[in-house]
Design an enzyme around this catalytic site. Structure first.
Site, PDB file in Angstrom:
ATOM      1  N   ILE A 151      35.937   0.640  21.148  1.00 46.48           N
ATOM      2  CA  ILE A 151      34.633   0.085  20.824  1.00 46.48           C
ATOM      3  C   ILE A 151      33.792   0.147  22.081  1.00 46.48           C
ATOM      4  O   ILE A 151      34.319   0.176  23.195  1.00 46.48           O
ATOM      5  CB  ILE A 151      34.729  -1.359  20.272  1.00 46.48           C
ATOM      6  CG1 ILE A 151      35.471  -2.291  21.236  1.00 46.48           C
ATOM      7  CG2 ILE A 151      35.384  -1.384  18.919  1.00 46.48           C
ATOM      8  CD1 ILE A 151      35.558  -3.735  20.755  1.00 46.48           C
ATOM      9  N   ASP A 152      32.480   0.210  21.910  1.00 46.00           N
ATOM     10  CA  ASP A 152      31.583   0.381  23.048  1.00 46.00           C
ATOM     11  C   ASP A 152      31.736  -0.748  24.070  1.00 46.00           C
ATOM     12  O   ASP A 152      32.146  -1.858  23.728  1.00 46.00           O
ATOM     13  CB  ASP A 152      30.131   0.408  22.580  1.00 46.00           C
ATOM     14  CG  ASP A 152      29.791   1.662  21.787  1.00 46.00           C
ATOM     15  OD1 ASP A 152      30.565   2.624  21.851  1.00 46.00           O
ATOM     16  OD2 ASP A 152      28.741   1.652  21.115  1.00 46.00           O
ATOM     17  N   LYS A 153      31.353  -0.446  25.291  1.00 45.06           N
ATOM     18  CA  LYS A 153      31.397  -1.432  26.371  1.00 45.06           C
ATOM     19  C   LYS A 153      30.725  -2.743  25.961  1.00 45.06           C
ATOM     20  O   LYS A 153      31.272  -3.827  26.159  1.00 45.06           O
ATOM     21  CB  LYS A 153      30.707  -0.865  27.610  1.00 45.06           C
ATOM     22  CG  LYS A 153      30.486  -1.871  28.728  1.00 45.06           C
ATOM     23  CD  LYS A 153      29.634  -1.286  29.845  1.00 45.06           C
ATOM     24  CE  LYS A 153      29.310  -2.338  30.894  1.00 45.06           C
ATOM     25  NZ  LYS A 153      28.435  -1.809  31.978  1.00 45.06           N
ATOM     26  N   THR A 155      29.968  -3.840  22.951  1.00 48.00           N
ATOM     27  CA  THR A 155      30.372  -4.379  21.652  1.00 48.00           C
ATOM     28  C   THR A 155      31.579  -5.276  21.886  1.00 48.00           C
ATOM     29  O   THR A 155      32.498  -4.912  22.619  1.00 48.00           O
ATOM     30  CB  THR A 155      30.740  -3.250  20.675  1.00 48.00           C
ATOM     31  OG1 THR A 155      29.590  -2.440  20.446  1.00 48.00           O
ATOM     32  CG2 THR A 155      31.224  -3.805  19.344  1.00 48.00           C
ATOM     33  N   ARG A 262      25.422   1.921  15.385  1.00 44.09           N
ATOM     34  CA  ARG A 262      24.144   1.799  16.085  1.00 44.09           C
ATOM     35  C   ARG A 262      23.168   2.893  15.657  1.00 44.09           C
ATOM     36  O   ARG A 262      21.984   2.623  15.380  1.00 44.09           O
ATOM     37  CB  ARG A 262      24.378   1.846  17.596  1.00 44.09           C
ATOM     38  CG  ARG A 262      25.249   0.708  18.114  1.00 44.09           C
ATOM     39  CD  ARG A 262      25.730   0.956  19.540  1.00 44.09           C
ATOM     40  NE  ARG A 262      24.614   1.072  20.470  1.00 44.09           N
ATOM     41  CZ  ARG A 262      24.752   1.472  21.721  1.00 44.09           C
ATOM     42  NH1 ARG A 262      25.951   1.822  22.200  1.00 44.09           N
ATOM     43  NH2 ARG A 262      23.693   1.534  22.511  1.00 44.09           N
TER      44      ARG A 262
END
Length: 341
Positions: A151-153, A155, A262
């Protein structure tokens, strides 16, 4: 044009091949590869060509401005990375579940999952090496031991990490299947600007590296990677008789692409609150609000996305494990502010 990426178990593209069609015939070799190899910049491709990593019809071509011909087979090979081996670091982890086979982490916003350019230390991988020692799966490679998904930094939320190769292979198969035939579930809570017209829907739009900004992802019509996001409205926020200011959505992934939620939400006109990459044009909406909500939104320093539900089949015993993560403090505070609007 037919093209193909060969993926390693952790999702890193290793080779890229394509056959030139009439549309690209006569164009420069570096330009054609840059247009179709989504994850690589043109400068990087030029460097790879000059170092002999690109063949045309089986022959090495070291000149980026070489003009390609229709029917030629192009192949680009990425050399093995020479990045430093990550070291264990004593970084606190919120461990939700752990056994001999796997570990489930509730990741805070701001923590990068694995080392990479600009983030060689201070990542989840560094924390896991310290916590688990030598018990992480080696399938993901030196830089990504045990990493099955990401998962994104910025998130927050749940992810599972494999501690054995058997667990890694079993979990990777489930994530590749995206829950079509098994119990895998991934649900995200997203606070978005505005409100979709219906109560639920699906975004089916291919994604590729943006041609104008290689650090971003964009929706494309005729190429890219298949991407599907299902969304459902959980709550709307706004004054009666006026257009909704924002909504709380639950998003479920049918595919798992970089920045998928996103980009898909921005694509349908409802970018995530706090997403400077894909929702910068909506910043002025906050300027029209009264304090304290205006200050709350301005100070929210990330995209409002939380991976709150994760379920999967345990790769060793076959039992279904299901985990839910409460909203982190910043997300809960923003939600509360919107509910009072």
């Amino acid at each position: 044009m037919t093209d193909n990426f060969l993926d390693d178990p952790a999702g890193q593209d290793q080779d890229f091949s394509l056959t030139v069609d009439a549309t690209d015939a006569g164009k420069r070799l570096d330009a054609v590869l840059a247009a179709h190899a989504e994850t690589l910049s043109r400068n990087r491709i030029q460097s790879l060509i000059r170092s002999g990593e690109v063949t045309v019809g089986g022959a090495k071509i070291v000149e980026p401005k070489y003009r390609v011909n229709e029917g030629e087979a192009l192949c680009l090979t990425l050399p093995a990375p020479e990045d430093p081996e990550p070291q264990g670091e004593d970084i606190p982890l919120n461990v939700v579940y752990e056994d001999a086979h796997l570990i489930v982490i509730d990741k805070p916003a701001g923590l990068v999952v694995h080392p990479g350019a600009g983030n060689w230390t201070g990542t989840l991988v560094n924390a896991l090496i310290h916590h688990c020692g030598d018990s992480l799966s080696g399938v993901g490679g030196v830089r990504r031991p045990g990493i099955v998904h990401r998962i994104d930094k910025d998130t927050s939320g749940l992810l599972v990490v494999a501690k054995t190769d058997q667990a890694h292979q079993g979990l990777a198969a489930q994530f590749a299947d995206h829950g079509r035939t098994g119990p895998l579930e991934r649900a995200y809570s997203a606070l978005v600007w505005g409100a979709p017209s219906g109560l639920k829907g699906t975004v089916n739009a291919n994604l590729a590296r943006s041609q104008s900004n290689r650090q971003k992802i964009a929706v494309v019509k005729t190429s890219g990677r298949h991407a599907v996001t299902h969304w459902q409205v959980k709550e709307r926020f706004g004054h009666p008789g006026e257009p909704e200011l924002a909504s709380l959505l639950e998003c479920r992934l049918e595919t798992g692409r970089t920045h998928q939620i996103r980009v898909h939400m921005a694509h349908i006109g409802h970018p995530l609150i706090g997403d400077d990459d894909y929702g910068a044009g909506f910043k002025t909406k906050a300027n029209r609000l009264d304090d304290p909500l205006k200050s709350l939104i301005r100070s929210f320093g990330r995209q409002a996305l939380h991976a709150g539900l994760l379920a999967f089949e345990h790769p060793a015993n076959g039992k279904t494990l299901r985990f839910e993560s409460p909203y982190p403090a910043d997300f809960a505070k923003l939600l509360s502010g919107l509910q009072k609007f």
